[in-house]
Design a protein around this motif. Sequence first.
Motif, mmCIF file in Angstrom:
data_model
loop_
_atom_site.group_PDB
_atom_site.id
_atom_site.type_symbol
_atom_site.label_atom_id
_atom_site.label_comp_id
_atom_site.label_asym_id
_atom_site.label_seq_id
_atom_site.Cartn_x
_atom_site.Cartn_y
_atom_site.Cartn_z
ATOM 1 N N LEU A 1 -2.753 38.278 5.268
ATOM 2 C CA LEU A 1 -1.938 39.352 4.704
ATOM 3 C C LEU A 1 -0.464 38.977 4.690
ATOM 4 C CD1 LEU A 1 -3.646 42.468 6.316
ATOM 5 C CD2 LEU A 1 -3.670 41.860 3.894
ATOM 6 N N GLU A 2 0.014 38.432 5.794
ATOM 7 C CA GLU A 2 1.423 38.065 5.858
ATOM 8 C C GLU A 2 1.759 36.955 4.864
ATOM 9 O OE1 GLU A 2 3.181 37.628 9.746
ATOM 10 O OE2 GLU A 2 1.814 39.127 10.593
ATOM 11 N N SER A 3 0.777 36.108 4.551
ATOM 12 C CA SER A 3 1.022 35.033 3.591
ATOM 13 C C SER A 3 1.229 35.561 2.182
ATOM 14 C CB SER A 3 -0.146 34.035 3.594
ATOM 15 O OG SER A 3 -1.287 34.571 2.927
ATOM 16 N N THR A 4 0.836 36.806 1.916
ATOM 17 C CA THR A 4 1.044 37.402 0.596
ATOM 18 C C THR A 4 2.408 38.072 0.478
ATOM 19 O OG1 THR A 4 0.123 39.597 1.141
ATOM 20 C CG2 THR A 4 -1.437 37.880 0.461
ATOM 21 N N GLY B 1 -4.551 40.091 -2.241
ATOM 22 C CA GLY B 1 -3.942 41.412 -2.300
ATOM 23 C C GLY B 1 -4.951 42.522 -2.156
ATOM 24 N N GLY B 2 -6.190 42.256 -2.566
ATOM 25 C CA GLY B 2 -7.234 43.267 -2.423
ATOM 26 C C GLY B 2 -7.499 43.632 -0.974
ATOM 27 N N LEU B 3 -7.110 42.743 -0.063
ATOM 28 C CA LEU B 3 -7.307 43.019 1.365
ATOM 29 C C LEU B 3 -6.377 44.115 1.865
ATOM 30 C CD1 LEU B 3 -7.638 39.326 2.632
ATOM 31 C CD2 LEU B 3 -9.488 40.920 2.082
ATOM 32 N N TYR B 4 -5.311 44.417 1.102
ATOM 33 C CA TYR B 4 -4.413 45.504 1.484
ATOM 34 C C TYR B 4 -5.167 46.821 1.607
ATOM 35 C CZ TYR B 4 -0.252 42.750 0.055
ATOM 36 O OH TYR B 4 0.738 41.814 -0.075
ATOM 37 N N VAL C 1 -0.858 45.608 -9.274
ATOM 38 C CA VAL C 1 -1.486 44.539 -10.054
ATOM 39 C C VAL C 1 -2.723 44.005 -9.349
ATOM 40 C CG1 VAL C 1 0.730 43.859 -11.054
ATOM 41 C CG2 VAL C 1 -0.112 42.663 -9.019
ATOM 42 N N ILE C 2 -2.830 44.262 -8.051
ATOM 43 C CA ILE C 2 -4.007 43.822 -7.299
ATOM 44 C C ILE C 2 -5.279 44.351 -7.949
ATOM 45 C CG2 ILE C 2 -5.207 44.060 -5.089
ATOM 46 C CD1 ILE C 2 -2.348 44.360 -3.844
ATOM 47 N N LEU D 1 2.525 35.507 -7.153
ATOM 48 C CA LEU D 1 2.007 35.228 -5.820
ATOM 49 C C LEU D 1 0.729 36.018 -5.550
ATOM 50 C CD1 LEU D 1 2.334 33.961 -2.967
ATOM 51 C CD2 LEU D 1 3.700 35.957 -2.357
ATOM 52 N N LEU D 2 0.737 37.304 -5.911
ATOM 53 C CA LEU D 2 -0.414 38.158 -5.636
ATOM 54 C C LEU D 2 -1.630 37.791 -6.480
ATOM 55 C CD1 LEU D 2 1.380 41.618 -5.357
ATOM 56 C CD2 LEU D 2 0.216 40.416 -3.507
ATOM 57 N N CYS D 3 -1.391 37.278 -7.678
ATOM 58 C CA CYS D 3 -2.497 37.050 -8.617
ATOM 59 C C CYS D 3 -2.782 35.583 -8.902
ATOM 60 C CB CYS D 3 -2.206 37.751 -9.941
ATOM 61 S SG CYS D 3 -2.000 39.531 -9.810
ATOM 62 N N GLY D 4 -1.924 34.694 -8.432
ATOM 63 C CA GLY D 4 -2.055 33.305 -8.833
ATOM 64 C C GLY D 4 -2.932 32.441 -7.960
#
Length: 212
Positions: free
Chosen positions: A74-77, A119-122, A178-179, A110-113
């Motif tokens: 999560l922090e990496s996103t 990001g779905g883990l949010y 966008v997630i 970053l979130l989609c690439g």
Amino acid sequence: MGTTGRRVGRPRAAQRPDSGLAVRDELLGAAAELFTTLGYAATTTRAVAERAGLRQATMYHYFGGKEDLLADLLESTVTPSLALARGLLADEERSPETRLWHLCRSDVELLCGGPHNLGGLYLLPEVRAERFAGFHRVRADLKDAYGRLLAATGPGSLLDKGELAVRTDLVFGLIEGVILVHRSDPDRPVEAFAAATADAALRIVGVTEAGA
């Protein structure tokens, strides 16, 4: 967040081609794949270790359990976007509108690439636990940077505190939204999607174009 080499004395469970990654990063990559395909609840630490070609004991040498893996992912996103935002806040050569657009676009990329929709883990209910306070703190810092860039734009500078908070919520919500959009069509071209989302974010602010 990864190490530069493998720790000795931790044999692999099976022979796999060497990816060149540090053990910690191999485990995070395996967790990312399994969390986003099988689901977080259905993934065991044993499965993560086996997917990385390692023994479960090796995984516990680097991570205390699934929560630690999830927290790092999560922090990496967020941390790369926060570093970029801080640099943009200090950049006085470009207009605030251009800097905000650049942050929005880069954040979406970053979130989609990546290979997995992290990001779905949010959306996991587990993320509300105290263990993930670090992630929420970094995310709050990123949102604050969005607000500061927004306030520096022409339209943003005319907003009162309450309206500025609303616009910041809307822009930040659009970027994180966008997630779900990306999950519905993961094959869409990310660069064009990111640019279109950044354009939409500036329209929320009241900016018609990014400028120079």
